[in-house]
Design a protein around this motif. Structure first.
Motif, PDB file in Angstrom:
ATOM      1  N   LYS A 217       0.722  -1.280  -0.379  1.00 27.05           N
ATOM      2  CA  LYS A 217       0.193   0.439   0.116  1.00 27.05           C
ATOM      3  C   LYS A 217       0.752   1.466  -0.096  1.00 27.05           C
ATOM      4  N   SER A 218       2.189   0.789   0.697  1.00 21.95           N
ATOM      5  CA  SER A 218       2.834   2.414   1.141  1.00 21.95           C
ATOM      6  C   SER A 218       3.467   3.000  -0.840  1.00 21.95           C
ATOM      7  N   VAL A 219       3.191   1.920  -1.775  1.00 22.45           N
ATOM      8  CA  VAL A 219       4.239   2.306  -3.084  1.00 22.45           C
ATOM      9  C   VAL A 219       2.371   2.137  -4.027  1.00 22.45           C
ATOM     10  N   GLY A 220       1.800   1.937  -3.041  1.00 24.27           N
ATOM     11  CA  GLY A 220       0.343   2.643  -4.103  1.00 24.27           C
ATOM     12  C   GLY A 220      -0.222   1.206  -4.473  1.00 24.27           C
ATOM     13  N   SER A 221      -0.797   0.001  -4.001  1.00 20.83           N
ATOM     14  CA  SER A 221      -0.406  -1.662  -4.728  1.00 20.83           C
ATOM     15  C   SER A 221      -1.561  -1.647  -3.408  1.00 20.83           C
ATOM     16  N   ARG A 222      -1.863  -2.814  -4.265  1.00 22.32           N
ATOM     17  CA  ARG A 222      -3.314  -3.393  -3.120  1.00 22.32           C
ATOM     18  C   ARG A 222      -2.909  -4.885  -3.242  1.00 22.32           C
ATOM     19  N   LEU A 223      -2.887  -5.809  -2.170  1.00 23.27           N
ATOM     20  CA  LEU A 223      -2.857  -6.707  -2.179  1.00 23.27           C
ATOM     21  C   LEU A 223      -3.535  -7.727  -1.246  1.00 23.27           C
ATOM     22  N   GLU A 224      -3.793  -8.602  -1.821  1.00 23.15           N
ATOM     23  CA  GLU A 224      -5.031  -9.084  -1.273  1.00 23.15           C
ATOM     24  C   GLU A 224      -4.591 -10.754  -1.111  1.00 23.15           C
ATOM     25  N   LEU A 225      -5.678 -11.270   0.315  1.00 24.04           N
ATOM     26  CA  LEU A 225      -5.014 -12.619   0.695  1.00 24.04           C
ATOM     27  C   LEU A 225      -5.769 -13.684  -0.104  1.00 24.04           C
ATOM     28  N   ASP A 226      -5.231 -14.825  -1.001  1.00 23.09           N
ATOM     29  CA  ASP A 226      -6.345 -15.879  -1.489  1.00 23.09           C
ATOM     30  C   ASP A 226      -6.035 -17.170  -1.045  1.00 23.09           C
ATOM     31  N   LEU A 227      -7.086 -17.234  -0.039  1.00 22.82           N
ATOM     32  CA  LEU A 227      -7.344 -18.701   0.688  1.00 22.82           C
ATOM     33  C   LEU A 227      -7.798 -19.646   0.137  1.00 22.82           C
ATOM     34  N   ARG A 228      -8.150 -19.879  -1.222  1.00 15.17           N
ATOM     35  CA  ARG A 228      -9.226 -20.875  -1.905  1.00 15.17           C
ATOM     36  C   ARG A 228      -8.126 -21.802  -1.673  1.00 15.17           C
ATOM     37  N   GLY A 229      -6.357 -22.050  -1.790  1.00 17.32           N
ATOM     38  CA  GLY A 229      -5.900 -23.351  -1.555  1.00 17.32           C
ATOM     39  C   GLY A 229      -5.871 -23.738   0.038  1.00 17.32           C
ATOM     40  N   HIS A 230      -6.350 -23.011   0.890  1.00 19.52           N
ATOM     41  CA  HIS A 230      -6.274 -23.870   2.591  1.00 19.52           C
ATOM     42  C   HIS A 230      -7.305 -23.200   3.333  1.00 19.52           C
ATOM     43  N   ASP A 231      -8.194 -24.606   3.427  1.00 15.91           N
ATOM     44  CA  ASP A 231      -9.017 -24.339   3.839  1.00 15.91           C
ATOM     45  C   ASP A 231      -9.324 -24.371   5.530  1.00 15.91           C
ATOM     46  N   GLY A 232      -7.930 -24.253   6.557  1.00 18.79           N
ATOM     47  CA  GLY A 232      -8.465 -24.647   7.220  1.00 18.79           C
ATOM     48  C   GLY A 232      -7.927 -23.351   8.337  1.00 18.79           C
ATOM     49  N   LEU A 233      -6.997 -22.051   7.319  1.00 14.79           N
ATOM     50  CA  LEU A 233      -7.327 -20.585   7.535  1.00 14.79           C
ATOM     51  C   LEU A 233      -8.149 -20.340   7.338  1.00 14.79           C
ATOM     52  N   PHE A 234      -8.464 -20.469   5.336  1.00 10.43           N
ATOM     53  CA  PHE A 234      -9.654 -19.699   4.997  1.00 10.43           C
ATOM     54  C   PHE A 234     -11.159 -19.536   5.996  1.00 10.43           C
ATOM     55  N   GLU A 235     -11.189 -20.905   6.516  1.00 10.37           N
ATOM     56  CA  GLU A 235     -12.480 -20.964   7.561  1.00 10.37           C
ATOM     57  C   GLU A 235     -12.221 -20.272   8.900  1.00 10.37           C
ATOM     58  N   HIS A 236     -10.605 -19.943   9.303  1.00 16.19           N
ATOM     59  CA  HIS A 236     -10.687 -19.245  10.310  1.00 16.19           C
ATOM     60  C   HIS A 236     -11.103 -18.037  10.441  1.00 16.19           C
ATOM     61  N   VAL A 237     -10.588 -17.334   9.377  1.00 10.93           N
ATOM     62  CA  VAL A 237     -10.691 -15.612   8.600  1.00 10.93           C
ATOM     63  C   VAL A 237     -11.863 -15.842   8.603  1.00 10.93           C
ATOM     64  N   HIS A 238     -12.956 -16.589   7.990  1.00 11.69           N
ATOM     65  CA  HIS A 238     -14.640 -16.481   7.748  1.00 11.69           C
ATOM     66  C   HIS A 238     -15.385 -16.491   8.921  1.00 11.69           C
ATOM     67  N   ASN A 239     -14.823 -17.436   9.719  1.00  8.91           N
ATOM     68  CA  ASN A 239     -15.510 -17.769  11.016  1.00  8.91           C
ATOM     69  C   ASN A 239     -15.262 -16.587  12.422  1.00  8.91           C
ATOM     70  N   ASN A 240     -14.227 -15.679  12.007  1.00  6.13           N
ATOM     71  CA  ASN A 240     -13.597 -14.596  12.877  1.00  6.13           C
ATOM     72  C   ASN A 240     -13.493 -13.035  12.292  1.00  6.13           C
ATOM     73  N   GLN A 241     -14.530 -12.914  10.899  1.00  2.37           N
ATOM     74  CA  GLN A 241     -14.900 -11.455  10.603  1.00  2.37           C
ATOM     75  C   GLN A 241     -15.241 -10.951  11.979  1.00  2.37           C
ATOM     76  N   GLY A 242     -14.503  -9.422  11.645  1.00  5.12           N
ATOM     77  CA  GLY A 242     -15.338  -8.832  12.392  1.00  5.12           C
ATOM     78  C   GLY A 242     -14.467  -9.129  14.244  1.00  5.12           C
ATOM     79  N   LYS A 243     -13.854  -9.397  14.498  1.00  8.44           N
ATOM     80  CA  LYS A 243     -12.970 -10.195  15.406  1.00  8.44           C
ATOM     81  C   LYS A 243     -11.444  -9.226  15.548  1.00  8.44           C
ATOM     82  N   ASP A 244     -11.163  -9.122  16.566  1.00  7.13           N
ATOM     83  CA  ASP A 244      -8.988  -9.002  16.582  1.00  7.13           C
ATOM     84  C   ASP A 244      -8.396  -9.461  16.166  1.00  7.13           C
TER      85      ASP A 244
END
Length: 248
Positions: A217-244
């Protein structure tokens, strides 16, 4: 760089690919700038620029693009170094041509990193490493640390997971220039493999992504996280949306 069709096909070794598709495929797959930026931001001890069979192309890239940038911004004075791997680094691991492994590649490194002496020993020592197959995983563990992976070791599972950091800014630009849909273009800036892991490991992975996201972001680019290859981490993020989750 004005690549010949032969060199372009060597960079993108996809059987039967239409030559007209090569420029876009090369632009999508050769994204060293993200990893170089992460090295500059102290998020990666080093970046290795290497692909078997096409080291002459990457040497052109280094000489014509990367070296002038390093010189212009005097990056060596800030503790960064660019060196070529001039010899084979290993003589085992069951590779068909172990004498060629890493030879001709380039390493852009943060020489202020505490790992720099070990990086030099691995890539630049004139003595080849004798790494039997049984020690393959331990070697990959060390290599992962050098490349800045946020996980503690090389995957031990047969069905391991993959985490990708996608450069969405570059994706949008390539879609605009090529006339393709953004859905057809995936620009991976950084990726790594891991076992299933647990909450503690997933939290470290997410913190690492957030640090990389801020760097881009500091150089003007947007990086996004692709978790389609990691079910466990995907579910962790999905289940904790809105939490710290450590700033994620």
């Amino acid at each position: 760089m004005g690549l010949s069709t032969t060199d372009a096909k060597a960079l993108v070794p996809i059987p039967g690919i239409n030559p007209k598709e090569l420029p876009l495929k090369i632009a999508i797959n050769q994204r060293h700038y993200v990893e170089i930026l992460l090295t500059l931001k102290a998020l990666k001890p080093c970046t290795v620029i290497f692909q078997p069979g096409v080291t002459h192309i990457f040497t052109r890239l280094v000489n014509e693009v990367i070296k002038p940038i390093l010189k212009k911004h005097k990056l060596k004075s800030y503790g960064f170094e660019l060196r070529q791997i001039e010899h084979a680094t290993m003589i085992e691991m069951g590779r068909p041509k172990p004498d060629m492994f890493w030879r001709g590649g380039w390493v852009f490194a943060d020489i202020t990193s505490p790992l720099w002496p070990d990086i030099q020993a691995l890539f630049f020592s004139p003595a080849q490493l004798n790494i039997p197959r049984a020690e393959h995983d331990a070697y990959q563990d060390i290599l992962g640390k050098f490349l800045g992976y946020p996980v503690p070791r090389y995957p031990r599972q047969d069905n391991y997971n993959r985490v990708c950091y996608m450069d969405e800014t570059e994706c949008e630009e390539l879609a605009r220039l090529s006339g393709n849909s953004e859905d057809e273009i995936q620009v991976i800036g950084f990726e790594y493999d891991d076992d299933d892991g647990d909450v503690e490991r997933w939290t470290k992975c997410l913190i690492h992504f957030e640090n990389c996201r801020r760097a881009m972001k500091s150089v003007g680019s947007r990086l996004e996280l692709d978790l389609r290859g990691h079910d466990g981490l995907f579910e962790h993020v999905h289940n904790n949306q809105g939490k710290d989750m450590g700033g994620i």
